[in-house]
Write an enzyme that holds these catalytic residues in place. Structure first.
Site, PDB file in Angstrom:
ATOM      1  N   ASP A  75      -5.936   2.492  -4.131  1.00  0.00           N
ATOM      2  CA  ASP A  75      -7.238   2.413  -3.453  1.00  0.00           C
ATOM      3  C   ASP A  75      -7.603   3.779  -2.877  1.00  0.00           C
ATOM      4  O   ASP A  75      -8.764   4.114  -2.754  1.00  0.00           O
ATOM      5  CB  ASP A  75      -7.282   1.311  -2.376  1.00  0.00           C
ATOM      6  CG  ASP A  75      -6.135   1.371  -1.389  1.00  0.00           C
ATOM      7  OD1 ASP A  75      -5.190   2.175  -1.586  1.00  0.00           O
ATOM      8  OD2 ASP A  75      -6.168   0.601  -0.415  1.00  0.00           O
TER       9      ASP A  75
ATOM     10  N   SER B 273       0.824  -1.206   0.000  1.00  0.00           N
ATOM     11  CA  SER B 273       0.000   0.000   0.000  1.00  0.00           C
ATOM     12  C   SER B 273       0.861   1.260   0.000  1.00  0.00           C
ATOM     13  O   SER B 273       1.637   1.475  -0.915  1.00  0.00           O
ATOM     14  CB  SER B 273      -0.977  -0.037   1.165  1.00  0.00           C
ATOM     15  OG  SER B 273      -1.925   0.989   1.025  1.00  0.00           O
TER      16      SER B 273
ATOM     17  N   ASP C 234      -2.388   6.540  -4.145  1.00  0.00           N
ATOM     18  CA  ASP C 234      -1.259   5.887  -3.488  1.00  0.00           C
ATOM     19  C   ASP C 234      -0.812   4.716  -4.394  1.00  0.00           C
ATOM     20  O   ASP C 234      -1.417   4.496  -5.442  1.00  0.00           O
ATOM     21  CB  ASP C 234      -1.629   5.471  -2.046  1.00  0.00           C
ATOM     22  CG  ASP C 234      -2.596   4.309  -1.983  1.00  0.00           C
ATOM     23  OD1 ASP C 234      -3.362   4.133  -2.960  1.00  0.00           O
ATOM     24  OD2 ASP C 234      -2.607   3.574  -0.983  1.00  0.00           O
TER      25      ASP C 234
HETATM   26 MG    MG Z   1      -3.368   1.726  -0.513  1.00  0.00          MG
END
Ligand code: MG
Length: 455
Positions: A246, A96, A242
């Site tokens: 998401d 992430s 990012d």
């Molecule tokens: Mg993310």
């Protein structure tokens, strides 16, 4: 030790704390968890992604799973692909917003939502059993017959979003849109999507082979380049993601990063405003997200339901309540018409539909919204500290206020709130405060920090 095994998946520095063995054992555990099911695999653009993926796929195949590899894809694309393929689960190879040298695995269940706390604990306990026996797979891996590549997942995601927004209205406007994809998994799909919406695109940080030149989170301090680009080219709006796309944040037509709290707020305002029966509608978000959402919802007679922090908690509550919109204040917009995960593509589609429908500039829309200051802080705890004891003393400190104990302690004041919770992964107490007055908000943070340190 940088390996983080938590209910939201595993993360570590690739090749160091996130070793091949850890990856192999987790893939093995997920094979067992899904009973050798059909598993969709997607990854972001990190340099270690291909290596981690090859271990995951070969382990799943060796265990008899059927694998569908959708290649580099945003996290929400993989979540949608799990549903489209009627798969038993999915593994997303991403860390992430962690720095580029990190990588990790996130686990998706049949309905496209991440494993919840109970399910994640079950997976971790299978992993721990496998780790104890520590055996390397001996089986001959038949990757060819058990792993299929599916290059259509990005297009299917785009089509799903397009079928839910007003494409004609957006096309008629011919928006000029600047994007900053952090060289991540959103780079390809976002440009394709905007092209299909007839937008003129000014793209920065869309080279998936390069390390991103900015911090990974789409927060204002990382978006100065995007702000300059919006101003220089007179763009109508700027969008930032990012690395796993998401989360979405927005830069206004004036070149101002409006802050990621406004992504969900704007999406919610649009969804609730276009629906005449909004009064029966529900918006779901977590306890640490801005109060703007209550202000917006109450304007339409809609209700806000707050959950514990953690995307899965929001996703499950949206599913349970039939909410029309939800998400998190970190730029996570969840539009259940498209999927039950945070989705920057759905977010872009919604925000552009809103701009087209309103005919107003984004800066004007935002200027009419409530302004709060939010401060995020933390206190590190000593090994001997008991976070539960600390939380109960803080509760006593605010005994006369309105307290919610769903996740740590949330105190609601008339002009703001405080949320104090202990971290799942580190010996830290997180303190978040929001209020109309920044000084009052800062004082509340200091008051809690003093109280924590005095214990
Ligand atoms: Mg993310």
């Amino acid at each position: 030790m940088t390996l983080k095994i938590s209910i939201s998946g595993i993360r570590g520095i690739a090749g160091q704390s996130l070793t091949d063995e850890v990856v192999r054992n987790f893939a093995n555990a997920f094979a067992e968890y899904t009973d050798k099911g059909k598993i969709v695999i997607g990854s972001d653009t990190r340099l270690s992604g291909e290596h981690v993926k090859s271990i995951v796929i070969s382990e799943l195949c060796a265990r008899g799973c059927q694998v569908i590899d959708i290649g580099i894809a945003p996290t929400p694309t993989t979540q949608i692909a799990v549903r489209n393929n009627k798969a038993d689960g999915g593994i997303i190879i991403t860390a992430s917003h962690n720095p580029p040298e990190w990588n990790g695995l996130k686990f998706v269940r049949q309905d496209g939502i991440f494993l919840n706390e109970t399910q994640a604990k079950e997976l971790i306990s299978i992993y721990e059993d496998i780790q104890k026996t520590a055996k390397t797979p001996k089986e001959e891996t038949l990757i060819g017959s058990l792993c299929k590549k599916d290059p259509t997942a990005l297009d299917k995601h785009i089509e799903l979003v397009k079928s839910s927004i007003d494409v004609t209205a957006i096309r008629n406007k011919g928006f000029k849109v600047a994007i900053d994809c952090c060289n991540g998994a959103g780079s390809v799909i976002t440009q394709k999507f905007l092209k299909e919406l007839g937008c003129e695109i000014i793209a920065i940080n869309t080279d998936t082979k390069k390390i991103p030149p900015r911090g990974s989170e789409p927060i204002p301090q990382n978006l100065s380049h995007l702000c300059e680009v919006v101003k220089k080219f007179n763009a109508d709006i700027g969008f930032a993601q990012d690395p796993d796309a998401d989360r979405l944040s927005i830069v206004s037509d004036e070149g101002v990063a409006i802050g990621e709290e406004y992504s969900l707020a704007l999406a919610a305002m649009f969804i609730l405003s276009r629906d005449r029966s909004a009064g029966k509608k529900v918006l779901v978000t977590n306890l640490s997200t801005s109060r703007i959402n209550e202000d917006i919802a109450s304007g339409f007679g809609a209700k806000v339901i707050r959950t514990k922090v953690g995307e899965v908690n929001v996703s499950e509550k949206i599913k349970e309540t039939g909410a029309v919109i939800g998400g998190e204040g970190n730029g996570g917009i969840i539009w259940p018409v498209v999927g039950l995960g945070r989705d920057s593509i759905a977010g872009i589609g919604l925000i552009l539909t809103m701009l087209a429908a309103s005919g107003k500039k984004l800066s004007l829309i935002v200027s009419g919204m409530p302004k709060y200051s939010m401060i995020k802080d933390k206190v590190e705890l000593s090994v001997s500290s008991d976070p539960n004891k600390i939380l109960s003393s803080i509760e006593k400190l605010y005994a006369s206020e309105k307290i919610n104990k769903t996740d740590g302690i949330k105190i609601d004041f008339s002009d703001g709130w405080l949320h104090i919770r202990s971290s799942n992964t580190e010996p830290i107490i997180r303190i978040i405060a929001e209020g109309l007055d920044i000084k009052v908000t800062q004082n509340r943070i200091e008051e809690v920090k003093r109280a924590v340190r005095s214990l």
